[in-house]
Structures are given as C-alpha cells and as structure tokens.
Scaffold this motif. Structure first.
Motif, short mmCIF file in Angstrom:
data_model
loop_
_atom_site.label_atom_id
_atom_site.label_comp_id
_atom_site.label_asym_id
_atom_site.label_seq_id
_atom_site.Cartn_x
_atom_site.Cartn_y
_atom_site.Cartn_z
N SER A 1 10.29 -29.82 2.29
CA SER A 1 9.44 -30.24 1.25
C SER A 1 8.35 -31.09 1.78
O SER A 1 8.52 -31.80 2.98
N ARG A 2 7.35 -31.35 1.10
CA ARG A 2 6.32 -32.40 1.25
C ARG A 2 5.49 -32.83 0.41
O ARG A 2 5.45 -32.16 -0.91
N ILE A 3 4.77 -33.69 0.40
CA ILE A 3 3.62 -34.34 -0.54
C ILE A 3 2.22 -34.24 0.09
O ILE A 3 1.99 -34.52 1.36
N GLU A 4 1.45 -33.33 -0.60
CA GLU A 4 0.01 -33.09 -0.40
C GLU A 4 -0.64 -34.14 -1.34
O GLU A 4 -0.70 -34.10 -2.62
N ALA B 1 -8.29 -39.84 -1.70
CA ALA B 1 -8.41 -41.18 -2.69
C ALA B 1 -6.91 -41.57 -3.15
O ALA B 1 -6.71 -42.92 -3.58
N GLN B 2 -6.13 -40.90 -3.14
CA GLN B 2 -4.50 -41.26 -3.57
C GLN B 2 -3.85 -41.53 -2.49
O GLN B 2 -2.34 -41.55 -2.46
N LYS B 3 -4.18 -41.94 -1.11
CA LYS B 3 -3.29 -42.34 -0.14
C LYS B 3 -2.25 -43.32 -0.53
O LYS B 3 -1.18 -43.31 -0.17
N TYR C 1 1.05 -34.69 3.60
CA TYR C 1 0.13 -33.80 4.38
C TYR C 1 -1.36 -34.22 3.47
O TYR C 1 -1.45 -34.00 2.27
N GLN C 2 -2.43 -34.58 4.02
CA GLN C 2 -3.68 -34.97 3.30
C GLN C 2 -4.26 -33.54 3.16
O GLN C 2 -4.44 -32.65 4.13
N ARG C 3 -4.87 -33.16 1.99
CA ARG C 3 -5.50 -32.03 1.58
C ARG C 3 -7.03 -32.36 1.68
O ARG C 3 -7.48 -33.24 1.30
N THR C 4 -7.82 -31.45 2.00
CA THR C 4 -9.42 -31.58 2.08
C THR C 4 -9.85 -30.92 0.71
O THR C 4 -10.74 -31.53 0.40
N ALA C 5 -9.30 -29.98 0.17
CA ALA C 5 -9.82 -29.30 -0.82
C ALA C 5 -8.96 -29.98 -2.26
O ALA C 5 -7.89 -30.10 -2.13
N GLY C 6 -9.80 -30.13 -3.13
CA GLY C 6 -9.01 -30.62 -4.50
C GLY C 6 -8.52 -29.46 -5.50
O GLY C 6 -8.42 -28.31 -4.99
N MET D 1 -2.55 -34.78 -6.76
CA MET D 1 -1.38 -34.81 -5.64
C MET D 1 -0.44 -33.74 -5.95
O MET D 1 -0.24 -33.31 -7.39
N ARG D 2 0.22 -33.22 -4.94
CA ARG D 2 1.32 -32.25 -5.42
C ARG D 2 2.41 -32.49 -4.38
O ARG D 2 2.50 -32.61 -3.25
N ILE D 3 3.70 -32.07 -5.13
CA ILE D 3 4.84 -32.52 -4.26
C ILE D 3 5.39 -30.71 -4.39
O ILE D 3 5.75 -30.20 -5.14
N VAL D 4 5.69 -30.37 -2.90
CA VAL D 4 6.20 -29.06 -2.81
C VAL D 4 7.69 -29.19 -2.46
O VAL D 4 7.90 -29.90 -1.37
N LEU D 5 8.55 -28.48 -3.15
CA LEU D 5 10.07 -28.60 -3.03
C LEU D 5 10.51 -27.62 -2.17
O LEU D 5 10.12 -26.39 -2.51
#
Length: 134
Positions: A87-90, A94-96, A111-116, A122-126
């Motif tokens: 699992s991770r948080i992308e 701006a939302q750091k 994990y920092q995303r470059t594309a919106g 923000m996205r949580i991947v389970l």
C-alpha cells in the motif's frame, strides 16, 4: 425584461473570476438527471482511494474511516488485476503536509506524483499488505 437587463449591467463579472481563483467547484450527481454544483474551499484535499488487493469493499471501508477524521473521499477505484503488493499514498507537492499526517496515521509510505489527477489531489492505493481491512 428591462429590470433584468439592467441588473446584468450592474453585475461585476471580474469579481466572479477572482472568486473562482480561490475556490474550487465540484459537480455532484444527486439523481439521474439532477446535479449540484458546489463551491469548495481551495484548501480542501480531494482524496481518491484505489483498491489494489481485491478485497471487496476495502476502499469504501477506508473512506468511511477517514470521513470520521474529516477527510472527504471523492473517488473510489480499483487497480486491476488486484496485484499491488504494498500500500502507498501518492500525493502532489502541494499536499505534502497532509500526506505526511495521513502516512503517519495509516503507517503507509509516501510517493510524490509529478502529474495531477482530474479526480483527486491525493491517492491511497491499498495493497495486499493491508490486513486490518480484510
């Protein structure tokens, strides 16, 4: 008609555009042919939760838990073929700060995303490592 036309001349369109710079609009479907356009605060973080482990209802359960904490989930998705190992948080830069707080609460890596994303900030991947949702 004259009264309505004169009120349009008095309306400041530039002020509307200035207001939109600081607010975000969101369209919510209320029924088959009915939607509501809601102005939200620009500081509100739109959260997406993606189920990558295949456990039915896992993303919805987490969304309900986070709603208690005041976070609004705006999009639930699946990551098929449900083979996400960890699992991770992308998040976007701006939302750091919000991502750090959420990562500490859920004990998930960031994990920092470059594309919106059109749906969320923000996205949580389970992944399969999440045991408390099963």
């Amino acid at each position: 008609m004259h009264h309505q036309a004169s009120s349009l001349r008095q309306h400041d369109v530039q002020q509307d555009y200035e207001t939109l710079k600081f607010a975000r609009t969101e369209v919510r479907q209320l029924g088959p042919a009915l939607v509501a356009v809601v102005c939200t605060d620009a500081d509100t973080v739109r959260l997406e939760i993606s189920n990558g482990n295949g456990v039915a209802g896992a993303a919805a359960r987490l969304a309900r838990q986070l709603r208690v904490d005041g976070l609004q989930t705006v999009h639930l998705t699946n990551v098929k073929p449900f083979n996400v190992p960890q699992s991770r948080i992308e998040y976007q830069h701006a939302q750091k700060t919000m991502a750090l707080v959420l990562a500490q609460r859920l004990h998930l890596p960031l994990y920092q995303r470059t594309a919106g994303n059109a749906y969320a900030d923000m996205r949580i991947v389970l992944g399969h490592d999440i045991r408390y949702l099963k």
